[in-house]
Design a protein around this motif. Structure first.
Motif, PDB file in Angstrom:
ATOM      1  N   LYS A 192     105.648 -36.644   8.899  1.00 28.22           N
ATOM      2  CA  LYS A 192     105.913 -37.108  10.267  1.00 28.22           C
ATOM      3  C   LYS A 192     106.982 -36.245  10.900  1.00 28.22           C
ATOM      4  O   LYS A 192     108.013 -35.962  10.292  1.00 28.22           O
ATOM      5  CB  LYS A 192     106.367 -38.571  10.242  1.00 28.22           C
ATOM      6  N   ARG A 193     106.727 -35.817  12.126  1.00 31.75           N
ATOM      7  CA  ARG A 193     107.715 -35.134  12.941  1.00 31.75           C
ATOM      8  C   ARG A 193     107.721 -35.781  14.306  1.00 31.75           C
ATOM      9  O   ARG A 193     106.717 -35.758  15.007  1.00 31.75           O
ATOM     10  CB  ARG A 193     107.407 -33.647  13.063  1.00 31.75           C
ATOM     11  N   LYS A 194     108.857 -36.355  14.635  1.00 33.77           N
ATOM     12  CA  LYS A 194     108.971 -37.147  15.859  1.00 33.77           C
ATOM     13  C   LYS A 194     107.887 -38.219  15.832  1.00 33.77           C
ATOM     14  O   LYS A 194     107.885 -39.061  14.961  1.00 33.77           O
ATOM     15  CB  LYS A 194     108.896 -36.259  17.091  1.00 33.77           C
ATOM     16  N   GLU A 195     106.946 -38.210  16.768  1.00 33.44           N
ATOM     17  CA  GLU A 195     105.883 -39.221  16.780  1.00 33.44           C
ATOM     18  C   GLU A 195     104.537 -38.648  16.338  1.00 33.44           C
ATOM     19  O   GLU A 195     103.486 -39.235  16.603  1.00 33.44           O
ATOM     20  CB  GLU A 195     105.751 -39.841  18.180  1.00 33.44           C
ATOM     21  N   THR A 196     104.550 -37.495  15.687  1.00 36.10           N
ATOM     22  CA  THR A 196     103.328 -36.847  15.241  1.00 36.10           C
ATOM     23  C   THR A 196     103.172 -36.990  13.728  1.00 36.10           C
ATOM     24  O   THR A 196     104.085 -36.670  12.965  1.00 36.10           O
ATOM     25  CB  THR A 196     103.339 -35.353  15.609  1.00 36.10           C
ATOM     26  N   TYR A 197     102.005 -37.473  13.292  1.00 36.51           N
ATOM     27  CA  TYR A 197     101.702 -37.643  11.875  1.00 36.51           C
ATOM     28  C   TYR A 197     100.638 -36.626  11.470  1.00 36.51           C
ATOM     29  O   TYR A 197      99.624 -36.469  12.178  1.00 36.51           O
ATOM     30  CB  TYR A 197     101.202 -39.061  11.600  1.00 36.51           C
ATOM     31  N   THR A 198     100.870 -35.943  10.347  1.00 34.55           N
ATOM     32  CA  THR A 198      99.984 -34.866   9.909  1.00 34.55           C
ATOM     33  C   THR A 198      99.548 -35.098   8.472  1.00 34.55           C
ATOM     34  O   THR A 198     100.362 -35.428   7.602  1.00 34.55           O
ATOM     35  CB  THR A 198     100.692 -33.503  10.016  1.00 34.55           C
ATOM     36  N   LEU A 199      98.241 -34.931   8.217  1.00 33.60           N
ATOM     37  CA  LEU A 199      97.698 -34.990   6.868  1.00 33.60           C
ATOM     38  C   LEU A 199      97.751 -33.597   6.262  1.00 33.60           C
ATOM     39  O   LEU A 199      97.282 -32.626   6.871  1.00 33.60           O
ATOM     40  CB  LEU A 199      96.258 -35.499   6.902  1.00 33.60           C
ATOM     41  N   ASN A 200      98.335 -33.472   5.067  1.00 39.47           N
ATOM     42  CA  ASN A 200      98.488 -32.178   4.398  1.00 39.47           C
ATOM     43  C   ASN A 200      97.830 -32.227   3.031  1.00 39.47           C
ATOM     44  O   ASN A 200      98.072 -33.147   2.244  1.00 39.47           O
ATOM     45  CB  ASN A 200      99.974 -31.841   4.224  1.00 39.47           C
ATOM     46  N   CYS A 201      96.977 -31.237   2.733  1.00 40.78           N
ATOM     47  CA  CYS A 201      96.334 -31.129   1.424  1.00 40.78           C
ATOM     48  C   CYS A 201      97.135 -30.164   0.557  1.00 40.78           C
ATOM     49  O   CYS A 201      97.319 -28.998   0.918  1.00 40.78           O
ATOM     50  CB  CYS A 201      94.891 -30.649   1.555  1.00 40.78           C
ATOM     51  N   VAL A 202      97.604 -30.642  -0.583  1.00 42.22           N
ATOM     52  CA  VAL A 202      98.396 -29.817  -1.486  1.00 42.22           C
ATOM     53  C   VAL A 202      97.532 -28.757  -2.161  1.00 42.22           C
ATOM     54  O   VAL A 202      97.979 -27.634  -2.421  1.00 42.22           O
ATOM     55  CB  VAL A 202      99.091 -30.696  -2.546  1.00 42.22           C
ATOM     56  N   ASP A 203      96.247 -29.060  -2.402  1.00 48.63           N
ATOM     57  CA  ASP A 203      95.383 -28.154  -3.159  1.00 48.63           C
ATOM     58  C   ASP A 203      94.879 -26.974  -2.331  1.00 48.63           C
ATOM     59  O   ASP A 203      94.923 -25.826  -2.777  1.00 48.63           O
ATOM     60  CB  ASP A 203      94.192 -28.925  -3.736  1.00 48.63           C
ATOM     61  N   CYS A 204      94.381 -27.246  -1.126  1.00 52.30           N
ATOM     62  CA  CYS A 204      93.790 -26.145  -0.340  1.00 52.30           C
ATOM     63  C   CYS A 204      94.630 -25.746   0.866  1.00 52.30           C
ATOM     64  O   CYS A 204      94.289 -24.792   1.572  1.00 52.30           O
ATOM     65  CB  CYS A 204      92.378 -26.520   0.123  1.00 52.30           C
ATOM     66  N   GLY A 205      95.714 -26.460   1.134  1.00 52.78           N
ATOM     67  CA  GLY A 205      96.585 -26.102   2.242  1.00 52.78           C
ATOM     68  C   GLY A 205      96.115 -26.584   3.605  1.00 52.78           C
ATOM     69  O   GLY A 205      96.727 -26.274   4.621  1.00 52.78           O
ATOM     70  N   PHE A 206      95.048 -27.369   3.637  1.00 50.97           N
ATOM     71  CA  PHE A 206      94.522 -27.879   4.901  1.00 50.97           C
ATOM     72  C   PHE A 206      95.546 -28.805   5.557  1.00 50.97           C
ATOM     73  O   PHE A 206      96.177 -29.629   4.913  1.00 50.97           O
ATOM     74  CB  PHE A 206      93.221 -28.621   4.649  1.00 50.97           C
ATOM     75  N   GLU A 207      95.713 -28.646   6.887  1.00 54.45           N
ATOM     76  CA  GLU A 207      96.605 -29.500   7.649  1.00 54.45           C
ATOM     77  C   GLU A 207      95.908 -29.968   8.906  1.00 54.45           C
ATOM     78  O   GLU A 207      95.199 -29.193   9.560  1.00 54.45           O
ATOM     79  CB  GLU A 207      97.894 -28.752   8.034  1.00 54.45           C
ATOM     80  N   LYS A 208      96.103 -31.248   9.253  1.00 52.35           N
ATOM     81  CA  LYS A 208      95.476 -31.757  10.457  1.00 52.35           C
ATOM     82  C   LYS A 208      96.283 -32.933  10.999  1.00 52.35           C
ATOM     83  O   LYS A 208      96.673 -33.829  10.242  1.00 52.35           O
ATOM     84  CB  LYS A 208      94.045 -32.238  10.145  1.00 52.35           C
ATOM     85  N   GLN A 209      96.537 -32.889  12.301  1.00 54.37           N
ATOM     86  CA  GLN A 209      97.218 -34.015  12.929  1.00 54.37           C
ATOM     87  C   GLN A 209      96.291 -35.222  12.955  1.00 54.37           C
ATOM     88  O   GLN A 209      95.135 -35.123  13.363  1.00 54.37           O
ATOM     89  CB  GLN A 209      97.642 -33.664  14.362  1.00 54.37           C
ATOM     90  N   ILE A 210      96.792 -36.382  12.502  1.00 53.54           N
ATOM     91  CA  ILE A 210      95.964 -37.588  12.492  1.00 53.54           C
ATOM     92  C   ILE A 210      96.419 -38.588  13.543  1.00 53.54           C
ATOM     93  O   ILE A 210      95.662 -39.479  13.927  1.00 53.54           O
ATOM     94  CB  ILE A 210      95.937 -38.241  11.110  1.00 53.54           C
ATOM     95  N   ILE A 211      97.658 -38.507  13.970  1.00 49.08           N
ATOM     96  CA  ILE A 211      98.154 -39.320  15.087  1.00 49.08           C
ATOM     97  C   ILE A 211      99.046 -38.440  15.949  1.00 49.08           C
ATOM     98  O   ILE A 211      99.924 -37.795  15.439  1.00 49.08           O
ATOM     99  CB  ILE A 211      98.946 -40.546  14.610  1.00 49.08           C
TER     100      ILE A 211
END
Length: 341
Positions: A322-341
């Motif tokens: 979480k950064r400020k009001e932004t929530y991000t899903l992070n994959c440890v294995d492949c490095g994929f990142e995507k904002q979910i909220i």
């Protein structure tokens, strides 16, 4: 910050419906005032047991200097309290006695204090190797919030009762006066204020402990984690993430564990959060608890974890940041990142 919302119950009698409505009204004002305040933690409908005793607190506030307990009472008509502290109220022009909510919340406070003091070594940190002060020397207050349409006879009411009795819409003003929160810089130079304070880590630890003690809590265990108090682990900072400031009404219109199979999502598709109990995908509140980030559904009041398998590689080795009001899903294995909220 709201740690727990009011748990809605299936009620049928007019009295229980009115009581639940009053608690919802109080919770609404508390949310409007403190949902974004990091030094004020609000727990609605908190039920706990300690030493073979059980108590239910309608609204519990934990703040920098201590605790405030609030008892909600739905009262239509007049309410009076005599010099002995005995309460009466009128309904359909008929007067009848009622139990004192002030005495009720006094007992709740005593049990809560006992429980916290018993577990203080688990909850509070040490400062420069010296054990911090416990909970007994903190600020402890309790109030009673009654319906806005109640008529309060303060002329014959004892002053110590009148000072603790407020209509719902005036409750937040009294809370701000009691807490008397100051900016951290002003707090450091204000030698006249001798109240011992909790630091942010201690506040978070207290909040997590209390949520873990709630009976029939809706908070779900994530990845089979044991139901026991954990040390607070700071969220690792990821400088490569881009922060985005959400709209001010984002908490009321956010979005929360997947009903459709994750494999059906394309790698570039925005992961959809929805309540795993009722399927609601637009009305929920992002929250943080003992087992990480989750959403609280505004429809069924149940919780769903934000953590989900990676949409790209299907790995379950993911985490939510979480950064400020932004929530991000992070994959440890492949490095994929995507904002979910």
């Amino acid at each position: 910050m709201i740690l727990k919302t009011k748990t809605l119950q299936m009620t049928k009698t007019p009295q229980t419906i009115a009581g639940q409505k009053q608690e919802q009204d109080v919770a609404f004002f508390l949310r409007r005032a403190f949902k974004d305040h990091p030094e004020v933690l609000v727990i609605n409908d908190f039920k706990f047991s300690f030493n073979d005793e059980t108590a239910q607190i309608d609204h519990l506030i934990v703040y920098t200097y201590g605790f405030v307990l609030i008892e909600s009472k739905s009262i239509k008509g007049h309410v009076k309290v005599n010099n002995q502290g005995e309460w009466t109220r009128s309904y359909n022009s008929q007067w009848s006695g009622m139990s004192s909510p002030i005495k009720q919340v006094e007992l709740q406070q005593a049990l809560l204090k006992e429980m916290l003091m018993h577990h203080k070594s688990e909850i509070l940190s040490k400062l420069l190797g010296i054990k911090q002060q416990g909970f007994g020397g903190r600020c402890w207050h309790y109030l009673c919030a009654v319906s806005s349409n109640a008529v309060i006879d303060r002329k014959t009411m004892p002053k110590d009762v009148s000072d603790k009795l407020f209509k719902t819409e005036f409750l937040v003003d009294e809370l701000k006066s009691i807490m008397n929160l100051k900016h951290k810089i002003i707090r450091l130079v204000n030698v006249a204020d001798t109240r011992p304070d909790f630091n942010q880590q201690e506040l978070d630890s207290i909040g997590q402990f209390l949520i873990s003690q709630h009976i029939d809590s809706n908070i779900q265990q994530v990845d089979g984690a044991p139901a026991q108090l954990k040390q607070i682990q700071p969220i690792p900072k990821r400088p490569e993430l881009k922060s985005a400031l959400a709209p001010t009404n984002h908490l009321a219109q956010s979005n929360a564990t997947i009903l459709a199979p994750v494999a059906a999502l394309a790698p570039d598709q925005h992961p959809i959060l929805s309540c795993k109990y009722c399927g609601e995908s637009t009305l929920y509140t992002p929250m943080h608890g003992k087992f990480g980030y989750y959403i609280n559904c505004n429809q069924c009041s149940k919780n769903t974890s934000m953590k989900q398998p990676c949409p790209q590689c299907q790995s379950k080795n993911t985490k939510v940041t979480k950064r400020k009001e932004t929530y991000t899903l992070n994959c440890v294995d492949c490095g994929f990142e995507k904002q979910i909220i």
